[in-house]
Design an enzyme around this catalytic site. Structure first.
Site, PDB file in Angstrom:
ATOM      1  N   GLY A   8       0.808  -1.219   0.000  1.00 35.64           N
ATOM      2  CA  GLY A   8       0.000   0.000   0.000  1.00 35.64           C
ATOM      3  C   GLY A   8       0.835   1.260   0.000  1.00 35.64           C
ATOM      4  O   GLY A   8       0.598   2.176   0.791  1.00 35.64           O
ATOM      5  N   PHE A  12      -1.479   6.839   3.012  1.00 32.21           N
ATOM      6  CA  PHE A  12      -0.950   7.862   3.930  1.00 32.21           C
ATOM      7  C   PHE A  12       0.238   7.324   4.730  1.00 32.21           C
ATOM      8  O   PHE A  12       1.351   7.856   4.659  1.00 32.21           O
ATOM      9  CB  PHE A  12      -2.086   8.315   4.845  1.00 32.21           C
ATOM     10  CG  PHE A  12      -1.735   9.445   5.781  1.00 32.21           C
ATOM     11  CD1 PHE A  12      -1.039  10.557   5.344  1.00 32.21           C
ATOM     12  CD2 PHE A  12      -2.142   9.393   7.108  1.00 32.21           C
ATOM     13  CE1 PHE A  12      -0.736  11.600   6.208  1.00 32.21           C
ATOM     14  CE2 PHE A  12      -1.857  10.434   7.984  1.00 32.21           C
ATOM     15  CZ  PHE A  12      -1.148  11.536   7.535  1.00 32.21           C
ATOM     16  N   GLY A  14       1.746   4.301   4.390  1.00 30.55           N
ATOM     17  CA  GLY A  14       2.714   3.642   3.521  1.00 30.55           C
ATOM     18  C   GLY A  14       3.693   4.627   2.911  1.00 30.55           C
ATOM     19  O   GLY A  14       4.908   4.369   2.851  1.00 30.55           O
ATOM     20  N   ASP A  62      -2.807  -6.937  -5.446  1.00 34.71           N
ATOM     21  CA  ASP A  62      -4.073  -6.551  -4.825  1.00 34.71           C
ATOM     22  C   ASP A  62      -4.356  -7.509  -3.677  1.00 34.71           C
ATOM     23  O   ASP A  62      -4.209  -8.729  -3.837  1.00 34.71           O
ATOM     24  CB  ASP A  62      -5.191  -6.624  -5.875  1.00 34.71           C
ATOM     25  CG  ASP A  62      -6.498  -5.997  -5.404  1.00 34.71           C
ATOM     26  OD1 ASP A  62      -6.852  -6.177  -4.218  1.00 34.71           O
ATOM     27  OD2 ASP A  62      -7.164  -5.357  -6.223  1.00 34.71           O
ATOM     28  N   ALA A  83      -1.053  -1.877   4.142  1.00 31.75           N
ATOM     29  CA  ALA A  83      -2.300  -1.734   3.392  1.00 31.75           C
ATOM     30  C   ALA A  83      -3.449  -2.465   4.074  1.00 31.75           C
ATOM     31  O   ALA A  83      -3.300  -3.584   4.545  1.00 31.75           O
ATOM     32  CB  ALA A  83      -2.125  -2.286   1.980  1.00 31.75           C
ATOM     33  N   LYS A 159     -10.525  -5.187  11.978  1.00 34.89           N
ATOM     34  CA  LYS A 159      -9.160  -5.081  12.483  1.00 34.89           C
ATOM     35  C   LYS A 159      -8.846  -6.175  13.499  1.00 34.89           C
ATOM     36  O   LYS A 159      -7.750  -6.753  13.482  1.00 34.89           O
ATOM     37  CB  LYS A 159      -8.932  -3.705  13.104  1.00 34.89           C
ATOM     38  CG  LYS A 159      -9.107  -2.542  12.154  1.00 34.89           C
ATOM     39  CD  LYS A 159      -8.293  -2.685  10.880  1.00 34.89           C
ATOM     40  CE  LYS A 159      -6.805  -2.567  11.074  1.00 34.89           C
ATOM     41  NZ  LYS A 159      -6.059  -2.509   9.800  1.00 34.89           N
ATOM     42  N   SER A 199      -8.827   9.640   9.576  1.00 33.78           N
ATOM     43  CA  SER A 199      -8.638  10.576  10.691  1.00 33.78           C
ATOM     44  C   SER A 199      -8.315  11.975  10.170  1.00 33.78           C
ATOM     45  O   SER A 199      -8.778  12.978  10.722  1.00 33.78           O
ATOM     46  CB  SER A 199      -7.519  10.082  11.612  1.00 33.78           C
ATOM     47  OG  SER A 199      -7.837   8.828  12.165  1.00 33.78           O
TER      48      SER A 199
END
Length: 327
Positions: A8, A12, A14, A62, A83, A159, A199
């Site tokens: 990824g 942001f 990565g 992917d 990612a 998560k 965020s």
């Protein structure tokens, strides 16, 4: 020169990992879903300090498909698996988030094991730590786990399911693969381009006069530069093998507290902030939906010292304004 795969790489976190790795002498490989995004990603990274001749390569892979992953991990010494899907809105079907997060994580771990990669650092989330049915009566730490069957939002469930699956895979069929996990709270900090965290979207909404949630909702904050730094510290530490590390800068902050900080420091650039966020002063300690967490373990074992939450918030806002991303 060690080769590190960052999954990824256009995202942001990565991107910030890629910024730091060449400075520390690593060769970097990163995955993108479409190689058509490579040139834009390179331009963004170079605009933020990555040398044009830096050892950086791109591979198409992917998380929803097996294709490309063996090529991506081949010859790598470690993988930073950053990612993961984070939807802008919650899907109607929770499996639309949970299954890609779990299966994508297992796909990367399986490829890393089969290629003989030594270390994987998985980016999980505080969402996998602090959303059980009961509060522990103290700051959350790495001993705590969100309950998989608790009635949480799909992203939160994804998560904890993905992280649990990763630990189970390594224990049962990892064949010596070393796993460590970083569990960040809300990631803020300087935006490099149009790809940024959810965020950051909260800060953007506040600057645009919106109220992106209950004003007294409190949440942990950490700067993206410090999360990237923690990944590198975890990757290079033998003490970090088999461990989780919460990444948080300090006590939880309320949306109202974030709005007041921006208003106090940005002057006219913050004049659109909703008065409903500014009219009553709430400190972080007065938030009614708080989940404070501790980064003591990362500080103690890895000598990690993050920036303040205030610095992360202001860096987010200033970069959004500078890049013209505030409408």
């Amino acid at each position: 020169m060690s080769t590190i795969l960052v999954t990824g790489g256009t995202g942001f976190l990565g991107s910030h990992c890629i910024l730091q790795l060449p400075r520390d002498g690593y060769e970097v490989r990163t995955t993108v879903r479409d190689l058509g995004r490579e040139q834009r990603a390179r331009s963004t990274l170079q605009a933020n300090g990555v040398a044009t001749d830096a050892p950086l390569s791109f591979v198409a892979a992917d998380l929803l498909s097996d294709g490309g992953w063996m090529e991506a991990v081949s010859g790598c010494d470690a993988v930073l698996h950053v990612a993961s899907p984070f939807p802008a809105t919650q899907p109607d079907n929770a499996d639309d988030v949970i299954i890609p997060a779990r299966d994508g994580t297992l796909r990367v771990l399986r490829a890393a094991r089969d290629a003989g990669v030594g270390r994987v650092v998985l980016t999980s989330s505080f969402a996998a730590v602090g959303y059980g049915r009961q509060h522990p009566g103290r700051d959350f730490d790495e001993r705590d786990w969100t309950e998989e069957d608790a009635p949480n939002a799909p992203y939160i469930r994804s998560k904890v399911v993905a992280e649990r699956a990763a630990w189970d895979f390594v224990a049962r069929e990892g064949n010596g693969l070393a796993l460590s996990v970083v569990n960040p709270t809300g990631i803020l900090g300087p935006v490099l381009g149009a790809d940024y965290s959810t965020s950051i979207g909260m800060v953007k909404a506040i600057l645009e006069g919106q109220v992106p949630g209950p004003p007294d909702m409190a949440f942990g904050v950490v700067d993206v530069r410090d999360v990237a730094d923690l990944h590198l510290r975890v990757m290079s530490s033998s003490e970090a093998v088999g461990e989780r590390f919460i990444a948080v800068a300090g006590p939880a902050l309320s949306l109202r507290g974030v709005a007041r900080l921006l208003s106090e420091h940005l002057g006219e650039q913050a004049d659109r902030i909703s008065t409903s966020l500014l009219e009553v002063s709430l400190t972080a300690q007065e938030g009614t939906q708080r989940r404070d967490s501790s980064s003591a373990k990362a500080r103690r074992l890895l000598d990690w010292s993050p920036r303040s939450a205030d610095e992360a918030i202001l860096a987010s806002a200033q970069s959004l304004i500078r890049l013209g991303l505030v409408i």
